[in-house]
Design an enzyme around this catalytic site. Structure first.
Site, PDB file in Angstrom:
ATOM      1  N   ALA A 194       0.875  -1.170   0.000  1.00 50.97           N
ATOM      2  CA  ALA A 194       0.000   0.000   0.000  1.00 50.97           C
ATOM      3  C   ALA A 194       0.916   1.225   0.000  1.00 50.97           C
ATOM      4  CB  ALA A 194      -0.884  -0.014   1.243  1.00 50.97           C
ATOM      5  N   GLY A 202       3.763  -1.592  -5.457  1.00 50.07           N
ATOM      6  CA  GLY A 202       4.515  -2.859  -5.523  1.00 50.07           C
ATOM      7  C   GLY A 202       4.639  -3.190  -6.999  1.00 50.07           C
ATOM      8  N   LEU A 249      14.648   3.834 -21.232  1.00 52.02           N
ATOM      9  CA  LEU A 249      15.479   5.039 -21.097  1.00 52.02           C
ATOM     10  C   LEU A 249      14.663   6.260 -20.666  1.00 52.02           C
ATOM     11  CD1 LEU A 249      17.303   4.400 -24.510  1.00 52.02           C
ATOM     12  CD2 LEU A 249      18.281   3.932 -22.265  1.00 52.02           C
ATOM     13  N   GLY A 250      13.635   6.041 -19.838  1.00 54.59           N
ATOM     14  CA  GLY A 250      12.814   7.153 -19.356  1.00 54.59           C
ATOM     15  C   GLY A 250      12.236   7.968 -20.487  1.00 54.59           C
ATOM     16  N   GLY A 287      12.936   6.982 -24.227  1.00 54.77           N
ATOM     17  CA  GLY A 287      12.339   5.837 -24.906  1.00 54.77           C
ATOM     18  C   GLY A 287      12.943   4.522 -24.468  1.00 54.77           C
ATOM     19  N   ASP A 317       3.620  12.306 -13.674  1.00 56.13           N
ATOM     20  CA  ASP A 317       4.087  11.423 -12.593  1.00 56.13           C
ATOM     21  C   ASP A 317       4.643  10.156 -13.237  1.00 56.13           C
ATOM     22  OD1 ASP A 317       4.447   9.741 -10.475  1.00 56.13           O
ATOM     23  OD2 ASP A 317       2.384   9.824  -9.736  1.00 56.13           O
ATOM     24  N   GLY A 353       7.946   2.132 -15.571  1.00 57.19           N
ATOM     25  CA  GLY A 353       8.608   0.865 -15.888  1.00 57.19           C
ATOM     26  C   GLY A 353       7.637  -0.308 -15.728  1.00 57.19           C
ATOM     27  N   ASP A 354       6.802  -0.245 -14.720  1.00 50.80           N
ATOM     28  CA  ASP A 354       5.815  -1.322 -14.499  1.00 50.80           C
ATOM     29  C   ASP A 354       4.801  -1.348 -15.632  1.00 50.80           C
ATOM     30  OD1 ASP A 354       7.072  -1.933 -12.132  1.00 50.80           O
ATOM     31  OD2 ASP A 354       5.767  -0.654 -10.919  1.00 50.80           O
ATOM     32  N   GLY A 359       0.021   8.460  -9.629  1.00 50.32           N
ATOM     33  CA  GLY A 359      -0.001   7.132  -9.011  1.00 50.32           C
ATOM     34  C   GLY A 359       0.653   6.077  -9.882  1.00 50.32           C
TER      35      GLY A 359
END
Ligand code: ADP
Length: 304
Positions: free
Chosen positions: A12, A39, A222-223, A226, A247, A252-253, A288
């Site tokens: 959480a 997570g 590479l953020g 790309g 945000d 990456g997730d 988020g």
């Protein structure tokens, strides 16, 4: 119906927003707080589910309020939870996030809780879920030895495997043969290769070095630049989606979930990378992590 199995953790995310991050010994009045799912494993499973992919989450939570929150959120997102163990003796993971509303900077303390106690014996009960899946996706927030054993098990059953090696942790090179796709970001790629990544040429060098270590297919994200992909022969560079990022937590997730989903749809590599790049880009336009994952409709609408 074919599905993706994701092994990882739920925490959480409890964020406290204020004019700045308080210093040691200081007590300050902030402006708002927020509790949302986080997570890496849970975020990646959520990304797949939001796109409409079938996904089974393998994890462990405690029998407490945040554990109830995990079950509620996973179920609402139609994520299969028969392999989420509930342990009355452990706490569900939480992350305390101090967020500076002026700069967007943060300081985070993650308490992994229940999944930190996972053993290979716990996972043996769920090996059938991994075996029957088309794709196995995992990260390094769970105990590394257990994670590597799962990758081995998956590969022995001809399941396609994706390891998002985050947070960076030492891995015995003998396990590299069980990984089909290795997906570090720039910082993680530097950890595994000692090559600082400032541009695409550095990414190429790092990817080459990872292939020499025995990995098969590398995607270095590479953020805002790309991503770069190579299997040692083919090289693909894709520029980041042009979006208004507010945000980037969980980008990456979103990428890893989107990529696994695209492979499940049997998209060829370049198309899969383009698709995942869009999913990740869109995720940065919302606040988020788990809550920022886009729907398939949103991805299809994106033209650039
Ligand atoms: P992580 O979140 O693991 O640090 P990255 O920062 O490399 O990973 O971001 C993962 C992916 O998210 C990138 O490869 C890109 O597709 C997308 N992305 C990240 N930041 C942006 C941005 N500012 N604009 C558009 N896409 C982004």
């Amino acid at each position: 119906m074919s599905y993706i199995s994701v092994f990882g953790i739920f925490v959480a995310d409890i964020s406290f927003v204020g004019k700045r991050i308080p210093t040691v010994g200081e007590s300050m009045i902030g402006s708002k707080y927020n509790i949302s799912p986080g997570g890496k494993g849970c975020n990646q499973a959520t990304a797949i589910a939001k796109l409409g992919g079938k996904v089974s989450f393998i994890s462990k939570i405690g029998k407490d309020a945040y554990g109830d929150m995990a079950i509620k959120i996973l179920s609402e997102n139609k994520i299969e939870i028969s392999a989420v163990d509930i342990d009355p003796k452990s706490q569900t993971g939480v992350a305390g996030i101090m967020l500076d509303e002026t700069t967007g900077k943060n300081a985070i303390n993650v308490i992994v809780g229940a999944p930190a106690t996972l053993t290979i014996k716990d996972l043996e009960k769920h090996f059938n879920i991994i075996d029957k899946s088309e794709i196995f996706l995992t990260q390094l927030e769970t105990p590394v030895g257990v994670t590597l054993e799962c990758l081995k098990k998956a590969k022995e059953n001809n399941v396609l495997t994706i390891l998002n090696p985050a947070p960076a942790a030492k891995i015995d090179n003998q396990f590299f043969k069980y990984v089909d796709y290795f997906t570090p970001n720039e910082t993680e790629a530097e950890f595994y290769t000692d090559i600082k990544i400032l541009n695409i040429e550095d990414a190429k060098k790092a990817a080459k070095s990872l292939i020499q270590k025995g990995l098969k297919k590398i995607i270095i994200t590479l953020g805002e630049k790309g991503l770069f992909y190579t299997d040692g022969k083919e090289e693909i560079f894709i520029e980041a989606t042009k979006v208004k990022a507010i945000d980037t937590i969980g980008a990456g997730d979103a990428f890893n979930g989107g990529f696994a989903y695209a492979l499940l749809q049997k998209k060829p590599i370049k198309e899969a990378l383009i698709f995942a790049n869009k999913v990740a880009g869109l995720s940065t336009t919302k606040q988020g992590a788990g809550n920022a994952m886009p729907s398939l409709e949103e991805v299809n609408k994106l033209t650039n």
